[in-house]
Design a protein around this motif. Structure first.
Motif, PDB file in Angstrom:
ATOM      1  N   SER B  77     -48.705  10.755  11.814  1.00 22.33           N
ATOM      2  CA  SER B  77     -47.261   9.698  11.137  1.00 22.33           C
ATOM      3  C   SER B  77     -46.471  10.241   9.949  1.00 22.33           C
ATOM      4  O   SER B  77     -45.348   9.662  10.477  1.00 22.33           O
ATOM      5  CB  SER B  77     -48.345   8.076  10.621  1.00 22.33           C
ATOM      6  N   PHE B  78     -46.547  10.924   9.258  1.00 19.11           N
ATOM      7  CA  PHE B  78     -45.434  11.904   8.584  1.00 19.11           C
ATOM      8  C   PHE B  78     -44.289  12.280   9.451  1.00 19.11           C
ATOM      9  O   PHE B  78     -43.531  12.135   9.317  1.00 19.11           O
ATOM     10  CB  PHE B  78     -46.401  13.226   8.452  1.00 19.11           C
ATOM     11  N   VAL B  79     -44.850  12.692  10.600  1.00 16.55           N
ATOM     12  CA  VAL B  79     -43.382  13.245  11.887  1.00 16.55           C
ATOM     13  C   VAL B  79     -42.967  12.063  12.484  1.00 16.55           C
ATOM     14  O   VAL B  79     -41.533  11.715  12.278  1.00 16.55           O
ATOM     15  CB  VAL B  79     -44.354  14.292  13.032  1.00 16.55           C
ATOM     16  N   ALA B  80     -43.638  10.574  12.384  1.00 14.76           N
ATOM     17  CA  ALA B  80     -43.217   9.806  12.700  1.00 14.76           C
ATOM     18  C   ALA B  80     -42.017   8.900  11.581  1.00 14.76           C
ATOM     19  O   ALA B  80     -41.417   9.140  11.607  1.00 14.76           O
ATOM     20  CB  ALA B  80     -44.306   9.006  13.792  1.00 14.76           C
ATOM     21  N   THR B  81     -42.815   8.867  10.579  1.00 15.10           N
ATOM     22  CA  THR B  81     -41.878   8.473   8.925  1.00 15.10           C
ATOM     23  C   THR B  81     -40.748   9.102   9.049  1.00 15.10           C
ATOM     24  O   THR B  81     -39.239   9.008   8.595  1.00 15.10           O
ATOM     25  CB  THR B  81     -42.572   8.895   8.561  1.00 15.10           C
ATOM     26  N   ILE B  82     -40.911  10.589   9.227  1.00 23.15           N
ATOM     27  CA  ILE B  82     -39.698  11.763   9.242  1.00 23.15           C
ATOM     28  C   ILE B  82     -38.284  11.703  10.257  1.00 23.15           C
ATOM     29  O   ILE B  82     -36.964  11.610   9.488  1.00 23.15           O
ATOM     30  CB  ILE B  82     -40.228  13.332   9.225  1.00 23.15           C
ATOM     31  N   GLY B  83     -38.799  11.075  11.029  1.00 20.02           N
ATOM     32  CA  GLY B  83     -38.149  10.912  11.917  1.00 20.02           C
ATOM     33  C   GLY B  83     -37.246   9.314  11.784  1.00 20.02           C
ATOM     34  O   GLY B  83     -36.143  10.060  12.298  1.00 20.02           O
ATOM     35  N   ILE B  84     -37.961   8.764  11.794  1.00 18.96           N
ATOM     36  CA  ILE B  84     -36.786   7.598  11.729  1.00 18.96           C
ATOM     37  C   ILE B  84     -36.268   7.540  10.477  1.00 18.96           C
ATOM     38  O   ILE B  84     -35.276   7.078  10.501  1.00 18.96           O
ATOM     39  CB  ILE B  84     -37.937   6.309  11.285  1.00 18.96           C
ATOM     40  N   TYR B  87     -33.136   9.089  11.115  1.00 17.67           N
ATOM     41  CA  TYR B  87     -32.475   8.768  11.773  1.00 17.67           C
ATOM     42  C   TYR B  87     -31.716   7.849  11.151  1.00 17.67           C
ATOM     43  O   TYR B  87     -30.408   7.320  10.760  1.00 17.67           O
ATOM     44  CB  TYR B  87     -32.840   7.742  12.702  1.00 17.67           C
ATOM     45  N   MET B  88     -32.436   7.463  10.147  1.00 12.17           N
ATOM     46  CA  MET B  88     -31.776   6.255   9.515  1.00 12.17           C
ATOM     47  C   MET B  88     -30.882   6.658   8.658  1.00 12.17           C
ATOM     48  O   MET B  88     -29.409   6.489   8.193  1.00 12.17           O
ATOM     49  CB  MET B  88     -32.926   5.865   8.437  1.00 12.17           C
ATOM     50  N   LEU B  93     -30.580  12.329  15.983  1.00  8.64           N
ATOM     51  CA  LEU B  93     -31.500  12.603  15.244  1.00  8.64           C
ATOM     52  C   LEU B  93     -31.602  14.760  15.263  1.00  8.64           C
ATOM     53  O   LEU B  93     -33.055  15.038  14.794  1.00  8.64           O
ATOM     54  CB  LEU B  93     -32.623  12.988  16.673  1.00  8.64           C
ATOM     55  N   GLU B  94     -30.369  14.736  15.391  1.00  8.98           N
ATOM     56  CA  GLU B  94     -30.016  15.855  15.099  1.00  8.98           C
ATOM     57  C   GLU B  94     -29.877  17.095  13.935  1.00  8.98           C
ATOM     58  O   GLU B  94     -29.280  16.212  13.241  1.00  8.98           O
ATOM     59  CB  GLU B  94     -29.107  16.975  16.528  1.00  8.98           C
TER      60      GLU B  94
END
Lengths: 114, 94, 127, 170, 79, 89, 146, 495
Positions: B77-84, B87-88, B93-94
């Motif tokens: 879930s940490f990975v997902a949070t970092i990704g979002i 993006y924000m 995402l790059e």
């Protein structure tokens, strides 16, 4: 002995639950993102830590408790980081803070202190 | 269940129930926002709560290998949070 | 069948009932929303609902998850649906990834991800 | 292919990973140990670019070990205190906060220590690291009191002290 | 007791599904969908299927969310 | 108009499905027809027939390995489709 | 993302995530998990790497050539084990009947071909997840260069 | 080891294996892509031929994956229908990709051609898998491979129509798969088995206890497979998908992919569901009417098209109707006609699409109005087109006539001459849209666009010739395949 452990478990569990609920309440009540984040990161980290610690007490010395401790460790590393990165994202995108938020530049002051 | 819950196991389940109810309020925050950051914070909290709930029911149902799942959650879930969050911040995402 | 009986049956088969409910919601999202990414999310919800139904079939009251401990005898759930659904989840993620790549390409060509607008640009037909 | 230098850091990381493996498997059969050793070696090799370089490492120095222990104990106490603070604020019928962003400078040198400090700030009373650039921290404080606390707050001094010991020790 | 637990999670899932459909902002739809995945995993555990739960954890909460965010970042965000 | 039609359609499906759910075999009943010789053999013999403690792994990669090969192929086909789609410019 | 905190935290936890993924893959026959979930975790770790550093670093660390070789290798291990069991005189994808040693239950090297196939699937899934993510992200990147 | 004993597995695994290798080949030694693909499909075709002889000599047999007997493991069943379908798939697929190895070079960018062969091999393997597996969940997995692969060979062409069509196809395929998976769940819930044979054994009991479950499962199954096979009201995706794709893709999609789902439906309906259940419900009747509507309306739509590939795509909707007409009538002759039409339509539709591809290759024109007089400048493809068109219309000595004849007979057998009339009317409609093209091709002055076409290379001409010879050959000597089709029908009907 078991009674003591049980009481300890329940107390820890209750404390963890209390902090969790405080976090949720903070999430609902506080006015802006940044202050909500205060409520959530701190309380969640501690709440999760306490509840998992209660489970460690329950499991005793076993593989399960090692895993729980690892979980606590990971949560304590990752949670503040996640909070920071969210805060940074909203800070850089100029997400509006609530009214009355002031900005202070203390860089100079701290420099003088040391 | 094929067995009677002990007192402590009942307490674990009760704790889980309270946490789930708390999760509903987090969901409320995730739905109403107002900003994206609020939603991400909410999802972050839901993630933490999920980890805790999974650990609780692992002991309540006496199946300790469920902890593996909780550990995976804590990591992923940490990975997902970092990704979002990325993006924000950047809009990409790059 | 009286109302009480129906409710009792639904309580006994609660997972099935909610799986169907989620299926319908996902299906509705997929049918009525014009946003293609929304459609993909709806598709995912639909898939999970089916998986829920499938896994629930394998549940046995009081059963443990089928990790054997040599020498200990437990009641286990039926492992077959679980194994099948693992396959299903991977299938769902592959389809999602492919659909998303198509959406990105569609956006590049049409400048929108709204199904109706795409149809208007192409002229005629419906998605 | 760059030549991979297997220094202390390398073996230490591999060792920590191996310990992690033993902890999560909880089995001590030779096969498990062998596979664990192989896996941790392979992963250390794969993540060679992620390993902490000598200039960056700070956590594992002989002389500072106890100071770190004390630091983390203080941190845990601070976390409890911060939670209590937040609870007081949230449970108060009238939410009484005066949030603000404070920018300040901390004299912590090593990046890893800065990261630890930033995360500690996030976890401790009324503050939340919003941005970290060089040694400038932007902190969001929940109340005026917290904002005042930041500058005279013990954590920074402890870290600075640790760094000094380390520098002198090496 | 465990029944209450189960129903709460199921109702949570239904709420999530409905809110995903109603969300105007795509990012919030994705975030709520991530919450949906997270809760789904608990349900898999109640059904004693840890393998599915662990896969759902890794795929549903991690990879699918990131893929969806990637797709959103390449396209438009508002509906 | 279209929305009402869709809603009506979904309502019909819902009613039919709920009627089915009511008459489905009770969830979790050990006497259900699904708990037949198939899972019994998986649970009782998999240890000696495949040597895996995790019965699901033994089903996935031994008893029904062909499904899993298909599953790996699905991932492969997804990669092929995505790359051929994205790289074509 | 040029953020010190995220970078350092990822640097610290990445090896652990990967090791955990390997654990899930290699203990697929002993505990919950297996090739698919473990592979996804490893893939997620590489995605985290690419997110917290940048895409270029991610594709430098695991280049497209390597990941496409890994993909094919993983799938070929699976199909190859099936063909090996044909050579050993059993049907396709047979395990015990083909004569793979089952070992003592509970050890890593037990249950014959299962552990090898799981490992192959893990490799394949990990590289698949990485490639899927990267190809979805990268497209615009290469487009800009045109 | 005895290779011939393992052919049922190898016929699927060899294309899969080479598909896994293909990306590496495409990266490092490009010139091996085509030979490898052709080799893998030739192997599968050879295996299918070998198994056909085996089945004709010794009767149906099955193959246990991993030596696990049926209720526990996965069983591949080699009977008359499956081996016939496998033969059709691999034979026609071989000719299409042989043709495609040249045609693709001008339709696709060079860097994606390797992926095309990968997808094509996977498509072949999955189609063969769908028809020969005897396990319903395994079938679902192959459905998914087939769905993504067939979308992949559409979207590989970088045009916005292709991508849009592929997306539409993907969404509807996923809906179909979802319905199918739900049906599997409902069936598994009441039977406890996934194997066709065991399900069929358990179903009569289940029918008494849980009739609703079975009815819903049946409905979902028909809808799910109907979407994928483009049965009439569920065909919305087909015209775009089949007309915008590269010609070899259109050929394989139209000729084989939709047929595979029809075969799956035949096997499920006839081998799994008890006859009483089918009699209890109007399912067969519904399929019959849907097929009728498909035949009439598909042809009507085809008449008004100006784009040659779109016309062929609509014609496919009509032609799949014939197959389902055979399924729905439930008499021996009709079933023979339906199964035979799977093969016949596969050959003639692939022939027509390939000729359309050759026209586009040669002249760049795809409007029917621009193709007038093409018979003068591209004689061989045009003659092939004529043969295909005659077969579509059902003119004697072409193979299309045979299947229509049997369908008409079957309709008369069960005492429903109405459907015979439908077949006659549809032949008339087919004539309306095919014959003008033929007439215009030879008897009008060449249009500007077709004056100086590019010459077709031999790799494209030979498959066309072989397919047209096949259409004529099986029209004159239908008995070669009628034997196996008859036995298939008898097995399905339990005679």
């Amino acid at each position: 002995m078991t009674v003591v452990t049980n009481v300890l478990i329940i107390v820890t569990l209750a404390a963890g639950l209390f902090f969790f609920l405080v976090g949720v309440l903070g999430l609902l009540r506080l006015p802006d993102v940044y202050s909500r984040m205060h409520a959530t990161t701190k309380c969640d980290t501690l709440g999760a830590g306490l509840i998992l610690f209660a489970l460690v007490l329950y499991a005793g010395f076993s593989n399960a408790s090692v895993k729980l401790l690892l979980m606590i460790l990971f949560l304590w590393i990752t949670n503040p980081t996640a909070a920071h990165i969210i805060a940074r994202a909203s800070y850089r995108n100029k997400v509006r803070a609530c009214e009355g938020t002031y900005e202070l530049d203390k860089t100079g002051e701290v420099q003088c202190n040391d | 269940m094929g067995f009677e819950f002990t007192f402590l196991e009942n307490i674990f389940i009760g704790t889980g129930i309270i946490l789930i109810i708390a999760t509903f309020f987090c969901l409320y925050r995730a739905v109403v926002g107002p900003s994206d950051a609020d939603r991400v914070v909410a999802i972050n909290i839901i993630g933490t709560k999920t980890v805790v709930i999974i650990s609780l029911i692992a002991f309540a149902l006496r199946q300790e290998f469920f902890l593996d799942v909780a550990l995976v959650y804590a990591l992923v879930s940490f990975v997902a949070t970092i990704g979002i969050a990325k993006y924000m911040e950047k809009g990409a995402l790059e | 069948m009286s109302i009480t009986e129906i409710v009792l049956r639904l309580h006994a088969n609660s997972y099935y009932f909610f799986a169907i409910l989620l299926f319908i919601i996902g299906f509705h999202t997929m049918l009525t929303h014009n946003n293609l990414i929304k459609k993909v999310i709806g598709m995912n919800i639909m898939d999970t609902a089916i998986f829920l139904l499938f896994v629930a079939i394998g549940y046995v009251r009081g059963g443990r998850s089928p990790i054997l401990e040599p020498g200990v005898d437990h009641v286990f759930i039926n492992p077959l649906p679980t194994a099948l659904i693992l396959t299903g989840i991977v299938v769902a993620v592959s389809v999602t990834a492919y659909a998303l790549s198509l959406i990105i390409k569609l956006y590049k060509h049409y400048g929108t991800i709204d199904a109706e607008e795409i149809m208007r640009i192409r002229g005629g037909g419906s998605l | 292919m760059k030549k991979i230098e297997k220094d202390t850091t390398f073996w230490l990381t591999a060792g920590v990973l191996f310990l992690f493996w033993i902890l999560i498997t909880g089995r001590f059969h030779w096969q498990h140990l062998l596979v664990g050793a192989a896996c941790s070696y392979a992963i250390t090799l794969f993540n060679y670019d992620l390993l902490l370089k000598p200039a960056e490492r700070s956590l594992y120095h002989k002389k500072t070990f106890w100071k770190w222990v004390v630091y983390f104990c203080v941190l845990v106490v601070a976390i409890f205190k911060s939670n209590w603070d937040v609870a007081k604020i949230v449970l108060n019928p009238k939410i009484d906060i005066s949030p603000g962003f404070i920018k300040y400078r901390a004299r912590v040198r090593k990046p890893l220590n800065r990261v630890i400090l930033a995360n500690s700030i996030t976890l401790t009373p009324g503050t939340l690291t919003v941005e970290l650039e060089g040694d400038i921290y932007v902190v969001h404080a929940l109340t005026r009191g917290n904002a005042e606390d930041v500058s005279e707050w013990g954590m920074i001094d402890r870290l600075v002290e640790i760094e000094e010991v380390e520098r002198n020790g090496v | 007791m465990i029944d209450v637990f189960k129903y709460l999670i199921l109702v949570f899932l239904v709420f999530c599904a409905v809110f995903v459909a109603r969300a105007k902002n795509m990012l919030s739809a994705v975030i709520i969908f991530a919450a949906y995945s997270l809760m789904m995993a608990i349900l898999w555990l109640l059904l004693a299927a840890p393998d599915v739960a662990i896969t759902e954890a890794a795929i549903g909460a991690g990879v699918t969310t990131l893929l969806l965010v990637a797709a959103i970042s390449k396209t438009r965000r508002e509906e | 108009m279209r929305k009402i039609l869709v809603l009506f359609f979904l309502a019909v499906i819902m009613v039919v499905m709920v009627a089915t759910v009511i008459e489905m075999p009770t969830l979790g009943d050990p006497a259900n027809v699904t708990n037949n010789e198939v899972p019994r053999r998986y649970l009782e013999n998999s240890l000696e027939e495949t040597g895996a403690l995790n019965v699901i792994a033994s089903i996935l990669i031994d008893y029904r390995a062909f499904d899993t090969l298909g599953e790996a192929t699905v991932l492969f086909v997804a990669i092929a489709a995505v790359l051929s789609n994205m790289k074509a410019h | 993302m040029e953020d010190t905190i995220v970078r350092y935290v990822s640097r610290i936890i990445l090896p652990f995530v990967q090791l955990y993924g390997l654990y899930v893959v290699l203990h697929g026959h002993l505990s919950p998990g297996g090739g698919f979930s473990g592979g996804t975790i490893i893939g997620a770790s590489m995605i985290l790497y690419a997110l917290s550093f940048n895409l270029a670093a991610g594709s430098k660390k695991l280049s497209h050539d390597v990941s496409s070789i890994l993909e094919s290798t993983g799938a070929l291990i699976f199909a190859g084990m099936g063909l090996i069991s044909l050579l050993l005189g059993a049907n396709f994808l047979a395990n015990r009947i083909a004569g793979f040693p089952l070992g003592t239950p509970g050890n890593i090297f037990s249950s014959g071909s299962i552990v090898i196939i799981t490992f192959g699937v893990g490799i394949k899934v990990a590289s698949t997840m990485i490639t899927l993510f990267f190809s979805l992200i990268e497209e615009e990147h290469s487009h800009e260069h045109h | 080891m005895n290779l011939s004993q393992h052919l049922p597995a190898l016929i699927i695994v060899v294309p899969l294996f080479f598909a896994f290798v293909m990306p590496l080949l495409a990266r490092w030694c490009k010139q091996w892509c085509v030979p490898t693909t052709l080799g893998a499909i030739i192997f599968s075709f050879g295996a299918a031929v070998k198994m056909t002889f085996q089945v004709m000599n010794t009767g149906p047999f099955s193959y246990y994956m991993g030596n696990w007997p049926p209720p526990w493991g996965i069983e591949l069943s080699i009977d008359y229908l499956t081996v016939f379908a496998a033969l059709t798939i691999n034979g026609v697929g071989l000719l299409i990709i042989w043709y495609g190895s040249k045609d693709l070079l001008h339709e696709l960018k060079s860097e994606v051609i390797g992926w095309y062969y990968t997808l094509y091999l996977l498509l072949m393997a999955s189609m063969t898998g769908i028809v020969i597996t005897n396990d319903i969940f395994n079938m679902f997995v192959f459905f998914e491979i087939c769905a993504i692969a067939s979308c992949g060979i559409i979207s590989i062409k970088e045009s916005r129509d292709c991508i849009e069509a592929a997306f539409k196809y993907l969404v509807l395929s996923v809906l179909g798969s979802g319905a199918f998976l739900l049906a599997i769940a409902l069936l598994y819930m009441v039977t406890g088995h996934l194997n066709f044979t065991f399900m069929a054994e358990a179903l009569p009991d289940a029918m008494v206890l849980y009739p609703k479950n079975l009815l819903v499962a049946l409905g979902l199954l028909v809808v799910g497979l109907g979407v994928k096979a483009a049965l009439f009201p569920l065909h919305a995706w087909l015209p775009d998908a089949h007309s915008s794709a590269p010609s070899p893709s259109s050929a394989v999609l139209s000729a084989l992919v939709i047929k595979v789902y029809a075969v799956a439906m035949i096997r499920l309906l006839y081998l799994v569901f008890p006859r009483e259940l089918l009699g209890m419900t109007p399912v067969m009747e519904m399929i019959l009417w849907m097929a009728t509507l498909a035949i009439i309306i598909g042809s009507m739509f085809a008449i008004v098209q100006d784009d040659i590939k779109k016309m062929l795509a609509y014609s496919s909707i009509a032609q799949i109707g014939y197959v389902f007409l055979g399924v729905g009538l439930m008499s021996e002759s009709a079933l023979v006609g339906g199964i035979l039409h799977i093969f016949n339509h596969a050959t003639m539709k692939s022939l027509l699409f390939l000729v359309a591809g050759a026209f586009i290759y040669g002249t760049g024109a795809r409007k029917l109005s621009e193709l007038k007089g093409i018979g003068h400048t591209m004689p061989i493809p045009t003659i092939a087109f004529c043969i295909g068109a005659f077969s579509m219309v059902g003119i004697p000595i072409t193979s299309g006539f045979i299947s229509k004849w049997y369908l008409a007979l079957g309709a008369l057998d069960v005492g429903r001459p109405f459907f015979t009339a439908v077949i006659l009317i549809s032949s008339l409609l087919n004539g309306i849209y095919y014959l003008p093209i033929v007439v215009n091709a030879f008897f009008s002055k060449p249009e500007e666009a077709v004056k100086e076409p590019k010459q077709l290379p031999r790799q494209m001409l030979v498959p066309l010739t072989l397919l047209s010879i096949g259409v004529i050959f099986f029209g004159i000597f239908p008995s070669l395949i009628l034997g196996i089709v008859y036995r298939a029908a008898q097995l399905l009907l339990g005679l």
